[in-house]
Enzyme design. Sequence first.
Site, PDB file in Angstrom:
ATOM      1  CD  GLU A   1      27.505  -1.378  24.706  1.00 25.62           C
ATOM      2  OE1 GLU A   1      28.925  -1.246  24.828  1.00 25.62           O
ATOM      3  OE2 GLU A   1      27.080  -1.664  23.813  1.00 25.62           O
TER       4      GLU A   1
ATOM      5  CE  LYS B   1      31.764   0.774  19.935  1.00 25.26           C
ATOM      6  NZ  LYS B   1      32.700  -0.460  20.164  1.00 25.26           N
TER       7      LYS B   1
ATOM      8  CG  ASP C   1      28.548   0.682  21.759  1.00 23.14           C
ATOM      9  OD1 ASP C   1      28.808   1.566  22.542  1.00 23.14           O
ATOM     10  OD2 ASP C   1      28.918  -0.527  21.672  1.00 23.14           O
TER      11      ASP C   1
ATOM     12  NE  ARG D   1      31.107  -7.271  28.348  1.00 21.89           N
ATOM     13  CZ  ARG D   1      32.230  -7.650  27.869  1.00 21.89           C
ATOM     14  NH1 ARG D   1      32.864  -8.348  28.940  1.00 21.89           N
ATOM     15  NH2 ARG D   1      32.692  -7.860  26.741  1.00 21.89           N
TER      16      ARG D   1
ATOM     17  CG  ASP E   1      25.951  -2.394  19.737  1.00 18.73           C
ATOM     18  OD1 ASP E   1      26.125  -3.495  19.600  1.00 18.73           O
ATOM     19  OD2 ASP E   1      26.345  -1.845  20.848  1.00 18.73           O
TER      20      ASP E   1
ATOM     21  CE  LYS F   1      25.404  -4.193  22.821  1.00 16.47           C
ATOM     22  NZ  LYS F   1      26.688  -4.536  22.311  1.00 16.47           N
TER      23      LYS F   1
ATOM     24  CG  ASP G   1      32.997   0.206  23.523  1.00 14.67           C
ATOM     25  OD1 ASP G   1      31.753   0.318  23.123  1.00 14.67           O
ATOM     26  OD2 ASP G   1      33.949   0.358  22.669  1.00 14.67           O
TER      27      ASP G   1
HETATM   28  N1  BES Z   1      28.701  -3.237  20.254  1.00 14.70           N
HETATM   29  C1  BES Z   1      30.172  -3.761  20.541  1.00 14.70           C
HETATM   30  C2  BES Z   1      30.602  -4.973  19.685  1.00 14.70           C
HETATM   31  C3  BES Z   1      30.933  -4.893  18.357  1.00 14.70           C
HETATM   32  C4  BES Z   1      31.856  -4.077  17.778  1.00 14.70           C
HETATM   33  C5  BES Z   1      30.001  -5.506  17.431  1.00 14.70           C
HETATM   34  C6  BES Z   1      32.506  -4.063  16.594  1.00 14.70           C
HETATM   35  C7  BES Z   1      30.243  -5.311  16.150  1.00 14.70           C
HETATM   36  C8  BES Z   1      31.157  -4.690  15.620  1.00 14.70           C
HETATM   37  C9  BES Z   1      30.211  -3.961  21.885  1.00 14.70           C
HETATM   38  O1  BES Z   1      29.482  -3.242  22.749  1.00 14.70           O
HETATM   39  C10 BES Z   1      31.651  -3.500  22.533  1.00 14.70           C
HETATM   40  O2  BES Z   1      32.045  -2.148  22.229  1.00 14.70           O
HETATM   41  N2  BES Z   1      32.475  -4.537  22.853  1.00 14.70           N
HETATM   42  C11 BES Z   1      33.869  -4.157  23.059  1.00 14.70           C
HETATM   43  C12 BES Z   1      34.010  -5.042  24.442  1.00 14.70           C
HETATM   44  C13 BES Z   1      35.256  -4.707  25.040  1.00 14.70           C
HETATM   45  C14 BES Z   1      35.461  -3.440  25.476  1.00 14.70           C
HETATM   46  C15 BES Z   1      35.643  -5.654  25.903  1.00 14.70           C
HETATM   47  C16 BES Z   1      34.833  -4.906  22.058  1.00 14.70           C
HETATM   48  O3  BES Z   1      34.237  -5.779  21.399  1.00 14.70           O
HETATM   49  O4  BES Z   1      35.429  -4.084  21.813  1.00 14.70           O
HETATM   50 ZN    ZN Z   2      27.831  -2.570  22.052  1.00 13.38          ZN
HETATM   51 MN    MN Z   3      30.345  -1.294  23.382  1.00 14.48          MN
END
Ligand code: BES
Ligand code: ZN
Ligand code: MN
Length: 498
Positions: free
Chosen positions: A351, A279, A272, A353, A290, A267, A349
């Site tokens: 994104e 966020k 992000d 996947r 990220d 990835k 968010d």
């Molecule tokens: N890059 C983030 C995941 C992340 C968050 C990694 C904090 C490390 C620390 C990912 O893109 C994301 O935002 N995931 C969301 C998914 C949710 C919207 C289903 C998450 O984990 O909140």
């Molecule tokens: Zn992300």
């Molecule tokens: Mn995200």
Amino acid sequence: MQYFTTTSKASRRAVDCVIVGIYERGKLGIGAEDVNTASKGALQRLVKSGDIQAQAGSCTVLNGLVGVRAPRIAVVGLGKHGEYSVSKFVAATAAAIGAVSRSKAKSVLNCLTLEPCGNTGVYYLARHTAQSAEEKLYRYTATKSGRSPAASSLRQVGVALSKPGEARKAKLGLTHGGAIGKGVSLARQLGNLPANICTPSYLARTAQKLAREHRNLQTRVLGEAEMKRLGMHSLLSVGNGSDQASKLIVMQYKGTTRKKPVVLVGKGVTFDTGGISLKPGAGMDEMKFDMCGAASVIGTMATIAKLQLPVNLNVVVPAVENMPSGRASKPGDIFTSMSGQTVEVLNTDAEGRLILCDALTYSRRFKPDTVIDVATLTGACVIALGHHRSGVMSRSQALANQIVAAGEAANDLAWQLPLDEAYGESLKSNFADMANVGGRSAGAITAGCFLARFTDGLNWAHMDIAGTAWATGKQKGASGRPVPLLSEFLLEHCGALP
Ligand code: BES
Ligand code: ZN
Ligand code: MN
């Protein structure tokens, strides 16, 4: 860095520093015993006086001990005698090499390799020593003005052996460890660079530069037009809000003929923001990390190419920036992925996947033996496993076992999470084949289930490194994980382990 092995005693070898260990309650390690005898009991007296700490990972550097040839002795704590393990060895070696790299010493001999260490043989002990040495040389200076911190003087690192018969395995360990350490440092550097420098194009240029260093490594970079032709609308939707062009970076290393390749997908979200599902502000700077999945697979490629391993390895990196703007995708938008399946983007968010699914579909063209994707995918994985172990998910128990075992061997731990089809039921959408988010529960696993819908028939595993790819707080910085785990997996895969 130059590496060597020796069977000469800790007290007799002409190096700038020797590393020896002591256990709690004053028991001396094998190298320390020798130093103690040569110094007529001076080391034991210092330990008794309480000046030298024996807790695992503490390090005291002694200067000019009479009777010992090396001008410096790094005495490291090994913890309780009965509890000594390879992770203690790694912690002690890292602490000692860290201390030595801050001194003026040019050469160091690790005598901890003489210590019996469970089932771990001299190959892994030598490998960890070299990996530590390479990692300690890494300093982030790219965006600091003024005088950069003095580079370390360390040039030669050796491991002490109890018999000459161990030299072949130890030398192999040193070679492998040096290359793994270099891969880790590359991954850390890419992770640490800010998102205004490390853009999708920057990642692409880094991959192209790596290809110029090895004749059997090729890099191809697909632009947005080409991705559109391939039908990668899910991937492209993530970059829609950004002024940075999205890239698909494809690296191919040919180390052997006629073998199906291993494909690593990383990835590469270079920043992000969450997109329209923005966020919160606090700590958002850390979303420059990220792209650590991408960094780790590029770092692993650097390791494998440097070692010229007899394996075919492909790396696929979807590289994008996730930004809000008038052109950004909105919650409820629906896109057709390269597989033909449609996805309703309920949360912009989620994104990672969306880019991985198209990269995984693209990987099919290589008729791979194995596909592993690596991603900082979910905050939920951090809640589940914290910062010590990466998450592993696979519908193939054999592959999950191999990955977890590789993590144990490489001291780069991972833990399997389940991936039952039932968890994927929450991805149901009334308007598309699936939504890109499930409910709040089991967020790491529903993300895995989403990816599983694109990997039918592939020998595939997913690694969520959201908790392990970087450290926060005072020690903020990329870890380079899971380069050691992936390297171990590939070393094992191609039979290059002793
Ligand atoms: N890059 C983030 C995941 C992340 C968050 C990694 C904090 C490390 C620390 C990912 O893109 C994301 O935002 N995931 C969301 C998914 C949710 C919207 C289903 C998450 O984990 O909140
Ligand atoms: Zn992300
Ligand atoms: Mn995200």
